[in-house]
Design a protein around this motif. Structure first.
Motif, PDB file in Angstrom:
ATOM      1  N   PHE A 210      73.092  -6.276  -2.514  1.00  0.00           N
ATOM      2  CA  PHE A 210      71.639  -6.142  -2.489  1.00  0.00           C
ATOM      3  C   PHE A 210      70.916  -7.256  -3.241  1.00  0.00           C
ATOM      4  N   SER A 211      71.622  -8.307  -3.639  1.00  0.00           N
ATOM      5  CA  SER A 211      70.992  -9.356  -4.443  1.00  0.00           C
ATOM      6  C   SER A 211      69.771  -9.994  -3.765  1.00  0.00           C
ATOM      7  N   PRO A 212      69.774 -10.252  -2.454  1.00  0.00           N
ATOM      8  CA  PRO A 212      68.554 -10.809  -1.847  1.00  0.00           C
ATOM      9  C   PRO A 212      67.349  -9.874  -2.001  1.00  0.00           C
ATOM     10  N   ALA A 213      67.562  -8.573  -1.781  1.00  0.00           N
ATOM     11  CA  ALA A 213      66.466  -7.623  -1.912  1.00  0.00           C
ATOM     12  C   ALA A 213      66.005  -7.519  -3.361  1.00  0.00           C
ATOM     13  N   GLY A 217      62.257  -8.342  -4.546  1.00  0.00           N
ATOM     14  CA  GLY A 217      61.461  -7.338  -5.230  1.00  0.00           C
ATOM     15  C   GLY A 217      60.984  -7.810  -6.591  1.00  0.00           C
ATOM     16  N   SER A 218      61.853  -8.468  -7.344  1.00  0.00           N
ATOM     17  CA  SER A 218      61.481  -8.980  -8.658  1.00  0.00           C
ATOM     18  C   SER A 218      60.405 -10.061  -8.546  1.00  0.00           C
TER      19      SER A 218
END
Length: 232
Positions: A210-213, A217-218
């Motif tokens: 989930f690193s891209p999401a 989001g950040s």
């Protein structure tokens, strides 16, 4: 003869947490340090700390360690007395009387986390460390569980009455790392820092997936704050 560590009571939290907390206390002057174990439970951390002091040649652990709990009858460490915390939540220690306060996996059980943090700040001398641990509800495994059923990891639906506040049914206030630090600052503590006790492989794997999401989001949050609340 060398001191042989005694087998201590089994705690309600994982041993890695207690070991990490002990490592964070290494800056204390062990010759004189007085430490409160707040929410001591069965006494797993008090036992670990007592054995550490004895290994350093300090045998007067009863004058150095001060466990307390709402249910002191659960405490199982010989040579130490666990004081009772009354129903108001006021800790049984004088203002500024201790060199450190430790509370392992307790703040998620209390009705007033801010008041509890203020009590921890009250009992230690200025500049003394206050160490509070709690389940990491922002771990990826916990976030995924929250997405699926609405409850963070280790926080389940609660009974309306009854239940033992010392174990799972007492988890009433999930608190994320950000709000834990924010609560510490509101209590008058300074320079909060966050530490983990271990890396969970399931959370690490989910973080990669989930690193891209997470990055998106950040970034969006930072852009919104920069526009609407730059002081934050």
């Amino acid at each position: 003869s060398e001191h042989a560590p005694a087998r201590g009571p089994k705690g309600w939290s994982i041993p890695a947490t207690a070991r990490r907390v002990l490592a964070l206390l290494e800056g204390l002057d062990w010759r004189v340090a007085r430490i409160a174990d707040v929410g001591a439970g069965r006494g797993a951390f008090s036992h670990l700390l007592a054995e550490h002091l004895r290994a350093l040649g300090h045998g007067d652990v009863g004058e150095r360690l001060f466990p307390c709990d709402r249910c002191p009858e659960s405490f199982e460490v010989e040579g130490l007395t666990c004081a009772k915390v009354d129903a108001t939540g006021r800790l049984p220690f004088a203002d500024g009387s201790l060199d450190a306060a430790v509370s392992i996996e307790v703040i998620e059980h209390v009705e007033d986390p801010c008041g509890f943090m203020r009590e921890l700040a009250r009992i230690v001398r200025p500049g003394a460390p206050v160490i509070v641990t709690t389940p990491n509800v922002l771990s990826m495994a916990s976030r995924w569980r929250t997405y699926l059923n609405g409850f963070p990891e280790l926080f389940d639906p609660l009974p309306f009455s009854g239940g033992d506040a010392r174990v799972l049914s007492g988890h009433i206030h999930p608190i994320s790392p950000y709000y834990l630090a924010h609560t510490a600052l509101r209590a008058g503590l300074v320079q909060p820092s966050l530490h983990g006790d271990r890396t969970k492989h399931s959370s690490a794997a989910l973080a990669v997936v989930f690193s891209p999401a997470l990055y998106l989001g950040s970034s969006l949050l930072r852009l919104r704050l920069a526009r609407k609340a730059p002081q934050v």
